[in-house]
Design an enzyme around this catalytic site. Structure first.
Site, PDB file in Angstrom:
ATOM      1  N   ASN A   8      69.806  -4.920  -6.167  1.00  0.00           N
ATOM      2  CA  ASN A   8      68.862  -4.361  -7.371  1.00  0.00           C
ATOM      3  C   ASN A   8      67.451  -4.377  -6.803  1.00  0.00           C
ATOM      4  OD1 ASN A   8      66.715  -5.031  -9.341  1.00  0.00           O
ATOM      5  ND2 ASN A   8      66.810  -6.939  -9.335  1.00  0.00           N
ATOM      6  N   TRP A   9      67.622  -2.386  -7.488  1.00  0.00           N
ATOM      7  CA  TRP A   9      66.660  -1.764  -6.518  1.00  0.00           C
ATOM      8  C   TRP A   9      65.132  -2.307  -6.734  1.00  0.00           C
ATOM      9  CZ3 TRP A   9      68.124   3.740  -5.240  1.00  0.00           C
ATOM     10  CH2 TRP A   9      68.787   3.800  -3.754  1.00  0.00           C
ATOM     11  N   LYS A  10      65.082  -2.807  -8.254  1.00  0.00           N
ATOM     12  CA  LYS A  10      64.289  -3.276  -8.669  1.00  0.00           C
ATOM     13  C   LYS A  10      62.956  -1.660  -9.115  1.00  0.00           C
ATOM     14  CE  LYS A  10      64.089  -7.553  -7.012  1.00  0.00           C
ATOM     15  NZ  LYS A  10      63.833  -9.244  -7.036  1.00  0.00           N
ATOM     16  N   HIS A  92      67.107 -11.690 -15.146  1.00  0.00           N
ATOM     17  CA  HIS A  92      65.904 -11.563 -14.037  1.00  0.00           C
ATOM     18  C   HIS A  92      64.646 -12.155 -14.320  1.00  0.00           C
ATOM     19  CE1 HIS A  92      64.424 -11.003 -11.064  1.00  0.00           C
ATOM     20  NE2 HIS A  92      65.840 -10.040  -9.893  1.00  0.00           N
ATOM     21  N   GLU A  94      62.016 -11.743 -13.380  1.00  0.00           N
ATOM     22  CA  GLU A  94      60.531 -11.284 -13.213  1.00  0.00           C
ATOM     23  C   GLU A  94      61.003 -10.287 -14.766  1.00  0.00           C
ATOM     24  OE1 GLU A  94      61.838  -8.323  -9.549  1.00  0.00           O
ATOM     25  OE2 GLU A  94      62.078 -10.451  -8.930  1.00  0.00           O
ATOM     26  N   GLU A 162      69.614 -17.378  -8.376  1.00  0.00           N
ATOM     27  CA  GLU A 162      68.191 -16.474  -8.149  1.00  0.00           C
ATOM     28  C   GLU A 162      66.955 -17.616  -8.152  1.00  0.00           C
ATOM     29  OE1 GLU A 162      68.699 -12.468  -7.211  1.00  0.00           O
ATOM     30  OE2 GLU A 162      67.539 -12.523  -9.066  1.00  0.00           O
ATOM     31  N   GLY A 168      62.057 -12.099  -3.044  1.00  0.00           N
ATOM     32  CA  GLY A 168      61.075 -11.684  -1.809  1.00  0.00           C
ATOM     33  C   GLY A 168      59.765 -12.398  -1.201  1.00  0.00           C
ATOM     34  N   SER A 207      65.806 -13.193  -1.153  1.00  0.00           N
ATOM     35  CA  SER A 207      65.782 -13.419   0.197  1.00  0.00           C
ATOM     36  C   SER A 207      67.528 -13.355   0.664  1.00  0.00           C
ATOM     37  CB  SER A 207      64.972 -14.188   0.770  1.00  0.00           C
ATOM     38  OG  SER A 207      63.470 -13.740   0.007  1.00  0.00           O
ATOM     39  N   GLY A 228      67.997  -7.959  -3.377  1.00  0.00           N
ATOM     40  CA  GLY A 228      67.184  -6.752  -4.175  1.00  0.00           C
ATOM     41  C   GLY A 228      66.453  -6.896  -3.020  1.00  0.00           C
TER      42      GLY A 228
HETATM   43  P1  13P Z   1      64.918 -10.542  -2.848  1.00  0.00           P
HETATM   44  O1  13P Z   1      66.124  -9.621  -1.762  1.00  0.00           O
HETATM   45  O2  13P Z   1      64.111  -9.100  -2.395  1.00  0.00           O
HETATM   46  O3  13P Z   1      64.742 -11.851  -2.251  1.00  0.00           O
HETATM   47  O4  13P Z   1      65.547 -10.425  -4.290  1.00  0.00           O
HETATM   48  C1  13P Z   1      66.568 -10.937  -4.783  1.00  0.00           C
HETATM   49  C2  13P Z   1      66.314 -10.058  -6.200  1.00  0.00           C
HETATM   50  O5  13P Z   1      65.265 -11.053  -6.827  1.00  0.00           O
HETATM   51  C3  13P Z   1      68.061  -9.567  -6.791  1.00  0.00           C
HETATM   52  O6  13P Z   1      67.832  -9.527  -8.171  1.00  0.00           O
END
Ligand code: 13P
Length: 247
Positions: A8-10, A92, A94, A162, A168, A207, A228
């Protein structure tokens, strides 16, 4: 079941970032697991073109619950299909936080995605306060009941656990904690959608890095990862794909 390494590149990536995809595909032309990248919408069609005829699948990061209409800034599931997507992430944390998305809205988005022919990657996970309060499994159970469409199948649903506090942050649950939640998720999903639940890929996210991937992938009912930060670089994502291929 075939495992899934999903990235997921966000809100990261511009045209230059597509070179990472070229590098990834050169390094891993035929991995022993499925490989999915979900770039920002601006890159989706171009990434899908690069991925055509390769082992890489491409997905969106969100979709609207309606097929079309007056919803400025939103993207429908059919539009994602048109751009070359096979999957879409919904719910997600977020988006649940930034856009106040509820379980009911996430369920409606997942159902719209499935109707359009996409695999819905539904995300669930507890906050740190919820874990500290001992309510992790209650929260996860409610999210499964509220966000997963009843008619989901192994072919049109992926479920990503998650923990919000692990995203993150560089922090991850213990292996025992991941094992507890994933076994619970499989059981609750079975209660919700029946025998199809056995074939639904359950991803762990939060992470995941090359250095911790192998031990996480060894956990029962962990069928892949939603990655991520480490999915932005071909070298890191490639290492995670390799770890999953060996698991
Ligand atoms: P990170 O791998 O940066 O912790 O993010 C996980 C995530 O939210 C994937 O959707």
């Amino acid at each position: 079941m075939r495992k899934l390494a999903a990235g997921n590149w966000k809100m990261n990536g511009t045209s230059d970032s597509l070179s990472e995809v070229v590098t990834l595909l050169a390094a891993l032309p035929s991995p022993a697991c499925d490989m999915l990248l979900c770039p920002p919408a601006t890159l989706l069609a171009r990434m899908a073109q690069l991925a055509q005829g390769t082992a890489l699948q491409v997905g969106g990061q969100d979709c609207h619950a309606h097929a079309a209409g007056a919803h400025t800034g939103d993207i429908s599931a059919a539009m994602l299909v048109d751009a070359g997507a096979s999957h879409v992430i919904v719910g997600h944390s977020e988006r649940r936080t930034d856009h106040h998305e509820t379980d009911a809205q996430v369920l409606a988005k997942a159902a719209a995605a499935q109707v359009a022919g996409l695999v819905a990657v539904v995300c669930i996970g507890e906050t740190e306060a919820q874990r500290d309060a001992g309510s992790t499994l209650d929260v996860i159970g409610a999210q499964i009941a509220g966000s997963v469409p009843e008619g989901s199948t192994a072919a049109n649903l992926v479920l990503a656990y998650e923990p919000v506090w692990a995203i993150g942050t560089g922090r991850t649950p213990t292996i025992a904690e991941i094992a507890e939640v994933h076994a619970f998720v499989r059981a609750r999903l079975t209660a919700r959608i029946g025998a199809q639940a056995a074939g639904v890929r359950l991803l762990y996210g939060g992470s995941v890095k090359p250095s911790n991937a192998a031990e996480i992938f060894a956990v029962p009912h962990v069928d892949g990862a939603l990655v991520g930060g480490a999915s932005l670089k071909a070298v890191d994502f490639g290492a995670i794909v390799k770890a999953l291929s060996l698991a």
